[in-house]
Scaffold this motif. Structure first.
Motif, PDB file in Angstrom:
ATOM      1  N   LEU A  34      -3.813   3.723  -1.876  1.00  0.00           N
ATOM      2  CA  LEU A  34      -3.805   2.764  -2.754  1.00  0.00           C
ATOM      3  C   LEU A  34      -3.171   1.471  -2.110  1.00  0.00           C
ATOM      4  N   THR A  35      -3.808   0.305  -2.298  1.00  0.00           N
ATOM      5  CA  THR A  35      -3.645  -0.909  -1.783  1.00  0.00           C
ATOM      6  C   THR A  35      -3.660  -2.099  -2.857  1.00  0.00           C
ATOM      7  N   VAL A  36      -2.952  -2.968  -2.679  1.00  0.00           N
ATOM      8  CA  VAL A  36      -2.790  -4.223  -3.540  1.00  0.00           C
ATOM      9  C   VAL A  36      -2.580  -5.188  -2.533  1.00  0.00           C
ATOM     10  N   ARG A  37      -3.724  -6.328  -2.578  1.00  0.00           N
ATOM     11  CA  ARG A  37      -3.651  -7.428  -1.560  1.00  0.00           C
ATOM     12  C   ARG A  37      -3.426  -8.542  -2.558  1.00  0.00           C
ATOM     13  N   ALA A  38      -2.679  -9.609  -2.268  1.00  0.00           N
ATOM     14  CA  ALA A  38      -2.266 -10.547  -3.143  1.00  0.00           C
ATOM     15  C   ALA A  38      -2.333 -11.812  -2.276  1.00  0.00           C
ATOM     16  N   ALA A  81       0.688  -1.029  -0.121  1.00  0.00           N
ATOM     17  CA  ALA A  81       0.088  -0.163  -0.043  1.00  0.00           C
ATOM     18  C   ALA A  81       1.066   1.217  -0.060  1.00  0.00           C
ATOM     19  N   ALA A  82       0.326   2.365  -0.699  1.00  0.00           N
ATOM     20  CA  ALA A  82       0.999   3.541  -0.566  1.00  0.00           C
ATOM     21  C   ALA A  82       0.063   4.700  -0.218  1.00  0.00           C
ATOM     22  N   HIS A  83       0.536   5.717   0.209  1.00  0.00           N
ATOM     23  CA  HIS A  83      -0.265   6.970   0.624  1.00  0.00           C
ATOM     24  C   HIS A  83      -0.021   8.006  -0.709  1.00  0.00           C
ATOM     25  N   GLN A 128      -3.684  18.564 -12.912  1.00  0.00           N
ATOM     26  CA  GLN A 128      -4.318  19.520 -13.779  1.00  0.00           C
ATOM     27  C   GLN A 128      -4.444  19.294 -14.961  1.00  0.00           C
ATOM     28  N   HIS A 129      -3.743  18.598 -15.635  1.00  0.00           N
ATOM     29  CA  HIS A 129      -3.444  18.491 -17.028  1.00  0.00           C
ATOM     30  C   HIS A 129      -3.689  16.982 -17.771  1.00  0.00           C
ATOM     31  N   ASN A 130      -4.211  16.930 -18.564  1.00  0.00           N
ATOM     32  CA  ASN A 130      -4.676  15.833 -19.238  1.00  0.00           C
ATOM     33  C   ASN A 130      -3.464  14.782 -19.608  1.00  0.00           C
ATOM     34  N   GLY A 131      -3.458  13.503 -19.228  1.00  0.00           N
ATOM     35  CA  GLY A 131      -2.534  12.631 -19.202  1.00  0.00           C
ATOM     36  C   GLY A 131      -1.608  12.610 -18.090  1.00  0.00           C
ATOM     37  N   GLU A 132      -1.702  13.362 -17.029  1.00  0.00           N
ATOM     38  CA  GLU A 132      -0.891  13.155 -15.831  1.00  0.00           C
ATOM     39  C   GLU A 132      -1.647  12.132 -14.971  1.00  0.00           C
ATOM     40  N   GLU A 133      -0.716  11.378 -14.460  1.00  0.00           N
ATOM     41  CA  GLU A 133      -1.140   9.947 -13.720  1.00  0.00           C
ATOM     42  C   GLU A 133      -0.172   9.692 -12.759  1.00  0.00           C
ATOM     43  N   ALA A 134      -0.700   8.941 -11.504  1.00  0.00           N
ATOM     44  CA  ALA A 134       0.447   8.298 -10.817  1.00  0.00           C
ATOM     45  C   ALA A 134      -0.510   7.481  -9.815  1.00  0.00           C
ATOM     46  N   GLY A 135       0.352   6.612  -9.497  1.00  0.00           N
ATOM     47  CA  GLY A 135      -0.210   5.503  -8.733  1.00  0.00           C
ATOM     48  C   GLY A 135       0.683   4.199  -8.422  1.00  0.00           C
ATOM     49  N   LEU A 136       0.178   2.994  -8.167  1.00  0.00           N
ATOM     50  CA  LEU A 136       0.692   1.828  -7.931  1.00  0.00           C
ATOM     51  C   LEU A 136       0.678   1.113  -9.129  1.00  0.00           C
ATOM     52  N   THR A 137       1.665   0.123  -9.435  1.00  0.00           N
ATOM     53  CA  THR A 137       1.826  -0.761 -10.651  1.00  0.00           C
ATOM     54  C   THR A 137       2.255  -2.073 -10.179  1.00  0.00           C
TER      55      THR A 137
END
Length: 504
Positions: free
Chosen positions: A434-438, A370-372, A378-387
């Motif tokens: 964001l959390t990933v459980r496996a 998991a991550a906080h 603000q701009h189209n295409g900007e993206e961030a997260g967990l992979t």
């Protein structure tokens, strides 16, 4: 007493080990990930702590043009005359080289290149001062090839010659040369690094042969066996301080039918005994189990793993790696105090390139990752997260993105040529957990506002990220990432913490 295999779990293949007194040092392959060549320390061969990496500077390692499963192949670590040496191959660069240091916990030298083709190089220091460099390659025919070198300069002092072509298995590789008693032993891997993997050995009264194969070859293999451990091979021998002999080697833990594995090739340990004729026997007549007797090893208490990284230090913890040689402008530990900040580059996770990506190996089948994230694109295409990432063609994401001027939470799957955002919804908050459980079969992706219970947002099969489906020599990474999807992002993504909680 007993110990459990693997001794280093997750994507840590091609182990090589050396001993100095009662200290053991071990290295593994790293392929397209930077820094290169993870370095571990142990007092008992069972409990290992990562010290860092051997190749930490761009002057040592350039992975800009490395394809998936390119870059750094099998290393060898050796200690001689107060100096540690690590030799390896950059298959995406200038080939075979070695680096050296008097302090493995510190900086290693810039590369010394060796004009010898092939992969999986080995350094052997003989008692008369001669230094032998042995590689495996197909360019001159399959087998182990050898020359003498000047270890100060890397210059070859002899021609390259074939010393042994193995016992007949395909892809003879991973040569290691030892002097034990009156014999020189040459150990290699054969059969390819898949389910037919095996270890074979030969010996000679001379370091350059001719070598006589062991009549009991292979001395390690799980081919055609019903075992939770498969593909055992690529071994190295080590004599413990008490005189006992051991071997480290790679293996996989597949599951299901047909079998598949996604954690990558891992590091295993087995005792070694010797026949009256002077041949080594690894494990139980060439096999190994998940639980093994520790013999005379004096087992030390294992370190308690830290679940949360608060990114409060000036440097990243040793477990974190980049995908290829990183751009410094893509990340920072100081731009926002107590956060890892990523700045999305134009590069996406779908490209064999250098995205804004900092990840760690998945080392347990079951776990919570998991991550906080604080991110207000603000701009189209900007993206961030967990992979959850195997390579550029096989990965899953849960992320915050700006799409058509609207901030959204998305779940996406990339499986070969199939690419789809499977779920999306408006997301008003700037912060999200964001959390990933496996477990062994499934990844479950969740989101939560601070202080609220998580909600499931997507699922993905583990087996679709396995080597048998996705290909390659690596394993799954859990990573934080950011991208501008073709443009440089203007909005920073701040990760306040990351949790890795293995449940095995």
């Amino acid at each position: 007493m007993t110990y459990s295999n693997p001794v280093i779990s997750g994507f840590h293949p091609d182990p090589s080990v050396c001993r100095v007194g009662d200290d053991y040092f071990l290295v593994t392959s790293s392929f397209e990930y930077f820094p290169g060549v993870p370095l571990f320390h142990s007092k008992d061969l069972v409990n290992w702590q990562q010290l860092g990496h051997v190749l930490t500077r761009t002057s040592q390692l350039n992975l800009r043009k490395a394809g998936s499963s390119g870059g750094i192949y099998a290393p060898t670590i050796r200690y001689h005359g107060g100096v540690f040496y690590m030799t390896t191959t950059n298959v995406s660069g200038r080939g075979n080289f070695y680096v050296y240091t008097e302090d493995p916990r510190g900086e290693w030298s810039d590369p010394v290149y060796v004009d010898q083709p092939g992969i999986d190089p080995d350094l052997f220091f003989d008692e008369d001062g001669s230094v032998y460099y042995t590689t495996a390659h197909d360019a001159m025919g399959q087998g182990a090839y050898q020359s003498r070198i000047d270890v100060l300069t890397g210059e070859r002092l002899s021609d390259i010659r074939l010393v042994w072509n193995g016992s007949g298995g395909q892809h003879p590789e991973a040569p290691h040369l030892y002097r034990i008693g009156e014999w020189y032993y040459l150990m290699i891997a054969e059969g390819g690094t898949e389910y037919g993997h095996m270890v074979t050995i030969a010996r000679s009264k001379r370091p350059d042969g001719p070598f006589e194969g062991c009549p009991h070859n292979p001395i390690l293999s799980h081919r055609s066996l019903r075992s939770p451990i498969q593909a055992t091979g690529h071994a190295d021998l080590i004599q413990a301080e008490d005189g006992s002999w051991w071997s480290v080697f790679l293996g996989i833990r597949p599951y299901g039918y047909p079998m598949h594995h996604h954690l990558g090739r891992e590091t295993f340990l087995a005792p070694v005994t010797w026949t009256e004729e002077g041949w080594p026997v690894i494990g139980y007549h060439g096999t190994v189990a998940e639980t093994m007797p520790a013999g005379t090893l004096r087992l030390q208490p294992g370190a308690v793993p830290q679940v949360r990284d608060d990114f409060d230090h000036s440097v990243l913890a040793p477990c974190w790696t980049f995908l290829r040689t990183p751009d410094q402008e893509n990340w920072s530990l100081t731009d926002k105090s107590g956060c890892l900040t990523l700045y999305g580059s134009p590069v996406t996770l779908n490209e064999a390139d250098t995205p804004a990506f900092i990840g760690r190996r998945q080392q347990h089948f079951a776990g919570r990752f998991a991550a906080h994230l604080t991110f207000a694109p603000q701009h189209n295409g900007e993206e961030a997260g967990l992979t959850v990432f195997m390579n550029e063609r096989f990965h899953y994401e849960i992320a915050v993105a700006c799409i058509a001027g609207e901030r959204k939470l998305i779940f996406r799957r990339r499986l070969g040529s199939l690419w789809k955002v499977e779920h999306e919804m408006p997301w008003l908050s700037e912060a999200v957990v964001l959390t990933v459980r496996a477990d062994q079969n499934l990844y479950v992706f969740e989101y939560a506002e601070e202080g609220k219970e998580p909600a499931v947002f997507g699922k993905g099969e583990c087996g679709l990220l396995s080597t048998e489906v996705a290909g390659g020599f690596t394993g799954v990474f859990i990573a934080m990432y950011a991208t501008g999807n073709g443009e440089r992002a203007l909005t920073p993504a701040h990760f306040d913490w990351f949790d890795y909680e293995g449940n095995e």
